[in-house]
Motif scaffolding. Structure first.
Motif, mmCIF file in Angstrom:
data_model
loop_
_atom_site.group_PDB
_atom_site.id
_atom_site.type_symbol
_atom_site.label_atom_id
_atom_site.label_comp_id
_atom_site.label_asym_id
_atom_site.label_seq_id
_atom_site.Cartn_x
_atom_site.Cartn_y
_atom_site.Cartn_z
ATOM 1 N N ARG A 1 -1.600 4.456 0.682
ATOM 2 C CA ARG A 1 -2.956 4.763 0.219
ATOM 3 C C ARG A 1 -3.917 3.769 0.856
ATOM 4 O O ARG A 1 -3.662 2.558 0.846
ATOM 5 C CB ARG A 1 -3.071 4.678 -1.304
ATOM 6 C CG ARG A 1 -2.191 5.660 -2.042
ATOM 7 C CD ARG A 1 -2.556 7.092 -1.621
ATOM 8 N NE ARG A 1 -1.874 8.099 -2.415
ATOM 9 C CZ ARG A 1 -0.708 8.633 -2.109
ATOM 10 N NH1 ARG A 1 -0.056 8.232 -1.041
ATOM 11 N NH2 ARG A 1 -0.182 9.574 -2.864
ATOM 12 N N LEU B 1 -5.437 4.138 -8.490
ATOM 13 C CA LEU B 1 -5.997 5.079 -7.523
ATOM 14 C C LEU B 1 -5.269 6.412 -7.547
ATOM 15 O O LEU B 1 -5.873 7.464 -7.353
ATOM 16 C CB LEU B 1 -5.928 4.492 -6.113
ATOM 17 C CG LEU B 1 -6.660 3.179 -5.881
ATOM 18 C CD1 LEU B 1 -6.328 2.634 -4.497
ATOM 19 C CD2 LEU B 1 -8.154 3.383 -6.049
ATOM 20 N N ASP C 1 -5.910 -0.600 -6.815
ATOM 21 C CA ASP C 1 -6.836 -1.273 -5.910
ATOM 22 C C ASP C 1 -6.907 -2.758 -6.255
ATOM 23 O O ASP C 1 -6.167 -3.244 -7.109
ATOM 24 C CB ASP C 1 -8.215 -0.613 -5.936
ATOM 25 C CG ASP C 1 -8.969 -0.780 -7.248
ATOM 26 O OD1 ASP C 1 -8.514 -1.543 -8.132
ATOM 27 O OD2 ASP C 1 -10.030 -0.140 -7.398
ATOM 28 N N ARG C 2 -7.799 -3.481 -5.623
ATOM 29 C CA ARG C 2 -7.852 -4.935 -5.836
ATOM 30 C C ARG C 2 -8.343 -5.320 -7.213
ATOM 31 O O ARG C 2 -8.174 -6.459 -7.636
ATOM 32 C CB ARG C 2 -8.685 -5.602 -4.759
ATOM 33 C CG ARG C 2 -10.132 -5.208 -4.782
ATOM 34 C CD ARG C 2 -10.860 -5.795 -3.596
ATOM 35 N NE ARG C 2 -12.248 -5.383 -3.642
ATOM 36 C CZ ARG C 2 -13.244 -6.185 -3.419
ATOM 37 N NH1 ARG C 2 -13.012 -7.439 -3.123
ATOM 38 N NH2 ARG C 2 -14.458 -5.740 -3.479
ATOM 39 N N TYR D 1 -0.549 3.513 -7.446
ATOM 40 C CA TYR D 1 -1.214 2.731 -6.425
ATOM 41 C C TYR D 1 -2.459 2.104 -7.052
ATOM 42 O O TYR D 1 -3.287 2.809 -7.632
ATOM 43 C CB TYR D 1 -1.605 3.619 -5.241
ATOM 44 C CG TYR D 1 -0.412 4.252 -4.573
ATOM 45 C CD1 TYR D 1 0.255 3.600 -3.549
ATOM 46 C CD2 TYR D 1 0.058 5.501 -4.985
ATOM 47 C CE1 TYR D 1 1.354 4.181 -2.932
ATOM 48 C CE2 TYR D 1 1.159 6.078 -4.373
ATOM 49 C CZ TYR D 1 1.802 5.417 -3.352
ATOM 50 O OH TYR D 1 2.890 5.980 -2.751
ATOM 51 N N ARG E 1 -6.946 2.346 0.167
ATOM 52 C CA ARG E 1 -7.540 1.222 -0.570
ATOM 53 C C ARG E 1 -6.546 0.504 -1.477
ATOM 54 O O ARG E 1 -6.920 -0.381 -2.228
ATOM 55 C CB ARG E 1 -8.706 1.729 -1.408
ATOM 56 C CG ARG E 1 -9.857 2.232 -0.589
ATOM 57 C CD ARG E 1 -11.006 2.699 -1.441
ATOM 58 N NE ARG E 1 -10.703 2.625 -2.852
ATOM 59 C CZ ARG E 1 -11.225 3.383 -3.785
ATOM 60 N NH1 ARG E 1 -12.094 4.286 -3.474
ATOM 61 N NH2 ARG E 1 -10.898 3.246 -5.053
ATOM 62 N N SER E 2 -5.288 0.880 -1.418
ATOM 63 C CA SER E 2 -4.283 0.288 -2.300
ATOM 64 C C SER E 2 -3.952 -1.146 -1.898
ATOM 65 O O SER E 2 -3.744 -1.442 -0.728
ATOM 66 C CB SER E 2 -3.009 1.135 -2.253
ATOM 67 O OG SER E 2 -2.017 0.562 -3.054
ATOM 68 N N ARG E 3 -3.924 -2.045 -2.892
ATOM 69 C CA ARG E 3 -3.553 -3.444 -2.664
ATOM 70 C C ARG E 3 -2.255 -3.810 -3.388
ATOM 71 O O ARG E 3 -1.603 -4.783 -3.040
ATOM 72 C CB ARG E 3 -4.641 -4.391 -3.159
ATOM 73 C CG ARG E 3 -5.956 -4.270 -2.456
ATOM 74 C CD ARG E 3 -5.861 -4.792 -1.021
ATOM 75 N NE ARG E 3 -7.146 -4.804 -0.369
ATOM 76 C CZ ARG E 3 -7.661 -3.799 0.308
ATOM 77 N NH1 ARG E 3 -6.998 -2.679 0.434
ATOM 78 N NH2 ARG E 3 -8.836 -3.899 0.876
ATOM 79 N N SER F 1 0.814 -1.211 0.000
ATOM 80 C CA SER F 1 0.000 0.000 0.000
ATOM 81 C C SER F 1 0.847 1.260 0.000
ATOM 82 O O SER F 1 0.320 2.358 -0.110
ATOM 83 C CB SER F 1 -0.931 0.015 1.212
ATOM 84 O OG SER F 1 -0.172 0.014 2.400
#
Length: 172
Positions: free
Chosen positions: A132, A118, A112-113, A110, A134-136, A95
């Motif tokens: 971040r 993002l 997300d899933r 970055y 919501r970053s995966r 993240s």
């Protein structure tokens, strides 16, 4: 999302905030996944969001060489000790990143899933990037490369397995 493994692959930019591939294959931004955790839809790479530059469209169609760092050891090593990078590096799960002891500036995206971008930032050596929420996954490339490839906020990317990537699990 399935488990990722260290290896190589190809990065394809397939859609963006202007609606290039929103929802076409189910899920947010049209994300699909197989049992191996590799997003589907690579055949639509040319139909994604355009940047108005011919060279980025051509680059997008051929794909971008990608190294996947999924193990703790590979993520910790990252780009440390390298003088440059051909293609991109995907850190997963991650993240946030730092550029301490790095020799060159990098672009950081970055994800997300669903592999939707993002945020994108450029970090000089010796900096700490903010994590971040919501970053995966984090995608790293040499400074200026992500803009050239059309990777920006709202764009979705696809990871196609490469020749040295482990095979997808078989379903019996």
């Amino acid at each position: 999302m399935g488990r990722w493994r260290d290896g190589t692959g190809t990065l394809l930019v397939v859609g963006g905030a202007d609606g290039g591939s929103d929802g076409a294959d189910g899920g947010p931004m049209g994300a699909k996944e197989d049992a191996g955790g590799v997003a589907g839809g690579a055949g639509r790479a040319e139909g994604g969001a355009g940047t108005g530059r011919a060279e980025s469209g051509a680059r997008r169609a051929e794909g971008i060489p990608l190294t996947i760092a999924a193990s703790y050891r590979a993520r910790a090593r990252g780009l440390l000790g390298r003088d440059g990078l051909t293609g991109a590096l995907l850190l997963t799960p991650a993240s946030g990143v730092h550029t301490f002891r790095m020799r060159f500036a990098i672009d950081v995206a970055y994800l997300d899933r669903h592999l939707t971008v993002l945020d994108v930032h450029t970090l000089r050596p010796g900096r700490l990037g903010r994590p971040r929420l919501r970053s995966r996954h984090v995608l790293e490339a040499e400074a200026g490369a992500l803009e050239h490839w059309g990777v920006r906020r709202g764009v979705r990317v696809v990871i196609a397995p490469g020749p040295s990537a482990p095979p997808s699990p078989s379903v019996r």
